[in-house]
Scaffold this active site. Structure first.
Site, short mmCIF file in Angstrom:
data_model
loop_
_atom_site.label_atom_id
_atom_site.label_comp_id
_atom_site.label_asym_id
_atom_site.label_seq_id
_atom_site.Cartn_x
_atom_site.Cartn_y
_atom_site.Cartn_z
N TYR A 1 2.72 -1.64 -3.66
CA TYR A 1 3.68 -2.07 -2.63
C TYR A 1 3.39 -1.59 -1.21
CZ TYR A 1 6.63 -3.86 -6.34
OH TYR A 1 7.10 -4.57 -7.38
N LEU A 2 2.63 -0.52 -1.11
CA LEU A 2 2.43 0.05 0.22
C LEU A 2 1.13 -0.44 0.82
CD1 LEU A 2 3.61 3.65 -0.63
CD2 LEU A 2 4.91 1.79 0.41
#
EC number: 5.6.2.1
Length: 582
Positions: free
Chosen positions: A540-541
């Site tokens: 997600y990052l």
DNA sequence: GTGCCGACTTAGCAAACACATG
DNA sequence: CATGTGTTTGCTAAGTCGGCAC
């Protein structure tokens, strides 16, 4: 291509200009994933080795020799005996049913009750085996290691276009008992052995086609360059297809990953507009539009998953946003001094519990009341909505926008904000890394990435605490020594005692630093007890945020990403400068 | 629309490994 | 050098989402 490289450096999306990768020399037309693909096929699970004669199975107290097939399945159960789920009703029922299918007719007529089956001897045998494996000599362990390396070298790589790429999972899943997560209706079922006849090979026509094991045939050999997988088979529990694909370090995965973050960055540009839009839609005359708007608000604000419908009875009962039921939320007009609180309590992906009390805007609250009117607890909260409707709407708001993009966007933007907020320029490296982990943690909490507290958590905290105590004592000692050295130097006034003072000072400083590092570590670990950082970091990052942060503050990238992660994010490490903005 | 399938990403847990410590 | 502990890797289940047939 220098132009594209520059675009990349600036963090602008080359994807807007062309759909092929800047890493790839050649261009692909829409949908084409490769031009050349060659690999060696999968590695099959080792064949079943029958138990030695002296290992017995007992039925109803009497020794019973099982046929090879029945024995194999029995060993799957025996190996799990210590596990809680062999006591579960559904698990036992499913197992027994499938086991009986593997029995000879005689076995079938004898073995009619699982409770009369005694697997303990078999179980002990396997435990002894595990123990023996641990006790193996260095040479033996070395030999196994070399064999694994040989296997990896031979089957672990493929050639896709002009690159040799690592394959993620080149080994076929061995047979065993299916254990789903949570309360899965199919737990205990037999996951059958996969044979070459089950396998579809995908490679290019002009490649060396992998030969099936002697005496066997592949199910099919195809040459489909619109997909990325090398091998597939259909699994027998859910009837779904499993694939062998490339490692995250590969060009094809890296490029896709990059694309994902570029889509999230495009969302950044229009998210305000979208938010205004759904706030307007809360007032819509149309029920469908209101539901859509409230659901989207949850997805955006709480980073909920889309929530596709699932076939009842086929999987564990879990939900996401669109599949929320009335029973999953409670409305509190007022709670703990806050107005309009929604209390969520449901099982999400992997049966991880989502529990949260959230103050929402009045309009949302009123809408929820409306949606719940005249409904039973087991009714859908958003009865006029599903993921398909939602995603079609999102597509209209922004090209490539789907529900999951919000998770990516909110995760990445949160990391970036938190890093800005938490990083103290005067901190030393360990303290800065603590800040990084805290920023990462904020994201993990947002995405509800939980883990079971490690079994040894309490113990390990205690160990760390005693280390800290010891270090504190050491520090007190060092300080005393420094003090007396100073006193000594005052009296003597010679070079030697001055030097002693200096070295004692240094010692104190060193110990102080060590103590601080330990305390930081303790804080970090305590805060992380039930939080899993890995998933957000990996999925997600936007890695360029982390890379830029490392560059800006002089943190070695190794402190943030381990070897595997550095390989996966090679594209970002190569691309991002310290001024990168998500 | 609905149901189903295929391809792909995301997920937590457990085994294996690496490394520090006594 | 064995042992214990923390970290990494492997494993594979469980999601998302688009496309297709009806």
């Amino acid at each position: 291509c220098a132009f594209l490289k520059k675009l990349k450096r600036n963090g602008d999306s080359a994807l807007n200009i062309c759909t092929w990768s800047v890493w790839e020399e050649e261009r692909y037309p829409e949908g084409i994933k490769w031009k050349f693909l060659e690999h060696k096929g999968p590695v099959f699970a080792p064949p079943y080795e029958p138990l030695p004669e002296n290992v017995k199975f007992y039925y109803d107290g009497k020794v019973m020799k099982l046929s090879t097939k029945a024995e194999e399945v029995a060993t799957f159960f025996a190996k799990m005996l210590d596990h809680e789920y062999t006591t579960k009703e559904i698990f036992r029922k499913n197992f027994f049913k499938d086991w009986r299918k593997e029995m000879t007719s005689e076995e079938k007529s004898t073995i009619t009750n699982l409770s009369k089956c005694d697997f303990t001897h078999m179980s002990q045998y396997f435990k002894a085996q595990t123990e023996a494996r641990k006790q193996m000599s260095k040479e033996e362990k070395q030999k196994i290691k070399e064999e694994n390396e040989r296997l990896l070298k031979e089957y672990g790589y493929c050639v896709m276009d002009n690159h040799k790429e690592r394959i993620a999972n080149f080994k076929i899943e061995p047979p065993g008992l299916f254990r789903g997560r949570g309360n899965h209706p199919k737990m205990g079922m037999l996951k059958r052995r996969i044979m070459p006849e089950d396998i579809i090979i995908n490679c290019s026509k002009d490649s060396k086609i992998p030969p099936p094991p002697p005496g066997h045939k592949w199910k099919e050999v195809r040459h489909d360059n619109k997909v990325t997988w090398l091998v597939s088979w259909t699994e027998n529990i859910q009837g779904s297809i499993k694939y062998i694909m490339l490692n995250p370090s590969s060009r094809i995965k890296g490029e896709k990953d990059w694309q994902k973050y570029e889509t999230a960055r495009r969302l950044k540009k229009c998210v305000d507009k979208i938010r205004n839009q759904y706030r307007e839609d809360w007032k819509s005359k149309e029920m469908k539009v209101r539901q859509r708007a409230v659901a989207l608000y949850f997805i955006d604000k709480l980073a909920l998953r889309a929530g596709n419908e699932k076939e009842e009875g086929e999987t564990a009962d879990t939900v996401g946003c669109c599949s929320l039921r009335v029973e999953h939320i409670k409305l509190h007009p007022e709670l703990d001094g806050q107005e309009y609180v929604v209390e969520f309590d449901f099982l999400g992906k992997d049966s991880i519990r989502y529990y949260n009390k959230v103050p929402v805007e009045k309009r949302v609250f009123k809408n929820l009341q409306l949606f719940m009117e005249n409904k039973q607890p087991e009714d859908d909260l958003f009865d006029r909505l599903n993921t398909s409707i939602l995603n079609k709407h999102l597509q209209d708001l922004m090209e490539g926008l789907t529900a999951k993009v919000f998770r990516t966007y909110n995760a990445s933007i949160t990391l970036q904000q938190q890093l800005k907020e938490l990083t103290n320029p005067d901190d030393n490296i360990p303290a800065k890394i603590l800040s990084y982990n805290r920023a990462n943690r904020a994201v993990a909490i947002l995405c509800n990435h939980q883990r079971a507290p490690p079994k040894t958590f309490e113990k390990s905290m205690m160990n760390l605490q005693s280390k800290i105590d010891a270090k504190k004592e050491q520090l007190a000692d060092a300080r005393r020594e420094l003090k007396s050295a100073k006193a000594d130097a005052k009296v003597r006034r010679d070079e030697k005692s001055k030097k002693t003072v200096e070295s004692k000072k240094k010692a104190v400083q060193r110990i102080e630093e060590q103590l601080m590092k330990l305390e930081v570590q303790a804080t970090d670990r305590e805060e992380n007890k039930q939080i899993a950082l890995g998933t957000s970091k990996l999925n997600y990052l936007d890695p360029r945020i982390s890379v830029a942060w490392c560059k800006k503050w002089g943190i070695p990238i190794e402190k943030i990403y381990n070897k595997t992660q550095r390989e996966k994010f090679a594209w970002a490490i190569d691309m991002a400068e310290e001024d990168y903005e998500f």
